[in-house]
Design a protein around this motif. Structure first.
Motif, PDB file in Angstrom:
ATOM      1  N   ARG A 107       8.036 -26.519 -32.247  1.00 51.11           N
ATOM      2  CA  ARG A 107       9.349 -26.090 -32.738  1.00 51.11           C
ATOM      3  C   ARG A 107      10.419 -27.095 -32.286  1.00 51.11           C
ATOM      4  NH1 ARG A 107       9.118 -20.359 -34.204  1.00 51.11           N
ATOM      5  NH2 ARG A 107       7.193 -19.399 -33.455  1.00 51.11           N
ATOM      6  N   LEU A 112      16.444 -26.303 -35.501  1.00 51.38           N
ATOM      7  CA  LEU A 112      15.968 -25.138 -34.761  1.00 51.38           C
ATOM      8  C   LEU A 112      16.786 -24.940 -33.485  1.00 51.38           C
ATOM      9  CD1 LEU A 112      12.091 -25.590 -35.092  1.00 51.38           C
ATOM     10  CD2 LEU A 112      13.625 -24.229 -36.522  1.00 51.38           C
ATOM     11  N   TRP A 113      17.140 -26.031 -32.835  1.00 53.61           N
ATOM     12  CA  TRP A 113      17.977 -25.928 -31.638  1.00 53.61           C
ATOM     13  C   TRP A 113      19.346 -25.374 -31.996  1.00 53.61           C
ATOM     14  CZ3 TRP A 113      16.644 -31.702 -30.396  1.00 53.61           C
ATOM     15  CH2 TRP A 113      15.282 -31.794 -30.067  1.00 53.61           C
ATOM     16  N   GLU A 116      19.108 -21.725 -32.278  1.00 51.61           N
ATOM     17  CA  GLU A 116      19.093 -21.051 -30.978  1.00 51.61           C
ATOM     18  C   GLU A 116      20.487 -20.984 -30.355  1.00 51.61           C
ATOM     19  OE1 GLU A 116      16.437 -19.418 -28.877  1.00 51.61           O
ATOM     20  OE2 GLU A 116      16.326 -19.195 -31.053  1.00 51.61           O
ATOM     21  N   SER A 155      17.478 -20.415 -38.205  1.00 51.02           N
ATOM     22  CA  SER A 155      16.283 -21.213 -38.502  1.00 51.02           C
ATOM     23  C   SER A 155      15.202 -21.050 -37.446  1.00 51.02           C
ATOM     24  CB  SER A 155      16.664 -22.693 -38.611  1.00 51.02           C
ATOM     25  OG  SER A 155      17.308 -23.131 -37.422  1.00 51.02           O
ATOM     26  N   SER A 156      15.594 -20.687 -36.234  1.00 51.97           N
ATOM     27  CA  SER A 156      14.641 -20.595 -35.120  1.00 51.97           C
ATOM     28  C   SER A 156      14.001 -19.225 -34.994  1.00 51.97           C
ATOM     29  CB  SER A 156      15.367 -20.913 -33.808  1.00 51.97           C
ATOM     30  OG  SER A 156      16.370 -19.946 -33.552  1.00 51.97           O
ATOM     31  N   THR A 165      11.128 -17.174 -24.265  1.00 45.70           N
ATOM     32  CA  THR A 165      10.682 -18.489 -24.716  1.00 45.70           C
ATOM     33  C   THR A 165       9.524 -18.985 -23.863  1.00 45.70           C
ATOM     34  OG1 THR A 165      12.932 -19.002 -25.453  1.00 45.70           O
ATOM     35  CG2 THR A 165      11.423 -20.850 -25.189  1.00 45.70           C
ATOM     36  N   SER A 181       8.217 -27.752 -26.618  1.00 43.44           N
ATOM     37  CA  SER A 181       9.417 -27.275 -27.305  1.00 43.44           C
ATOM     38  C   SER A 181      10.245 -26.331 -26.452  1.00 43.44           C
ATOM     39  CB  SER A 181       9.021 -26.549 -28.598  1.00 43.44           C
ATOM     40  OG  SER A 181       8.277 -27.381 -29.462  1.00 43.44           O
ATOM     41  N   PHE A 185      14.600 -25.656 -26.265  1.00 43.21           N
ATOM     42  CA  PHE A 185      15.020 -24.320 -26.687  1.00 43.21           C
ATOM     43  C   PHE A 185      15.881 -23.661 -25.611  1.00 43.21           C
ATOM     44  CE2 PHE A 185      13.129 -24.195 -30.648  1.00 43.21           C
ATOM     45  CZ  PHE A 185      13.045 -22.925 -31.183  1.00 43.21           C
TER      46      PHE A 185
END
Length: 226
Positions: A107, A112-113, A116, A155-156, A165, A181, A185
């Motif tokens: 990820r 994606l970050w 988050e 997106s995450s 996580t 990943s 995150f």
């Protein structure tokens, strides 16, 4: 139990259907219901501190008042991480999967970050905002609803929790995250925490009253400040 719900429902979904959209729907619905129940059940005990980001935010905002102490944080965070890892192992055990198998679900991507950051900032704004307006009692429904929505609009898929996580790195299933990943995150989640607290200050004008009752009140109720 929170991570057991997230991982277990992900495993169940992948065993029942190959449609990724249906898998995500099943996973998000189970998480919404499970999270709401757990906050309602454990809020009166510990304030429902399942999330190191929330715990750190509570300490930061209440450090000059009668809030969480660093000693509290030092006790909460390891417990949260240990619980998350244990939940992933429990879910794998219930579905006859290898008890510990590091995830291969990469990820690592900027979008994606960003997801988050947004997910965590919104969560912090919600939790501390509820405290500011005297609506902490509706946190079980409100927080669960927000996480359910964030599953779909970020997106995450909204981890929004450093302990979760870490725990999800220990299962090579639908809900897993590759160890490589994890650090980005968590960095995104901590940035989101800071932005969420800034948003609270902007919206409400003054620092929130913090402590170990920021999620669900568990003691004598207090009137919200004007």
């Amino acid at each position: 139990m929170l991570v057991a719900v997230v991982v277990g429902s992900g495993i169940q979904a992948t065993e029942l259907t190959r449609d990724v959209g249906v898998q995500l729907l099943a996973n998000s619905l189970a998480t919404v219901f499970g999270l709401g129940v757990l906050i309602a059940l454990l809020g009166p005990v510990s304030g429902a501190h399942f999330n190191p980001a929330v715990t750190l935010a509570a300490w930061f905002t209440g450090r000059d008042r009668d809030g969480l102490t660093l000693r509290d944080v030092a006790a909460y965070v390891p417990a949260q991480i240990a619980g998350a890892i244990g939940g992933a192992i429990l879910a794998d055990a219930m579905f006859a999967r290898p008890l510990v198998k590091l995830s291969t679900h990469d990820r690592s991507a900027g979008h994606l970050w960003l997801g988050e950051v947004v997910a965590t900032a919104g969560l912090i704004l919600l939790i501390f905002g509820l405290g500011r307006i005297g609506r902490a009692a509706i946190a079980p429904a409100a927080v669960a609803s927000y996480i359910g929505a964030a599953y779909w609009f970020t997106s995450s898929t909204s981890f929004a929790n450093p302990a979760v996580t870490i725990g999800r790195a220990f299962t090579d299933t639908f809900a897993g995250i590759a160890p490589a990943s994890v650090v980005p995150f968590i960095a995104a989640q901590l940035l989101g925490t800071a932005l969420g607290l800034s948003a609270v200050a902007v919206v409400y004008g003054r620092p929130v009253p913090a402590g170990d009752e920021v999620v669900v009140p568990h003691g004598e109720p207090e009137l919200a400040s004007s």
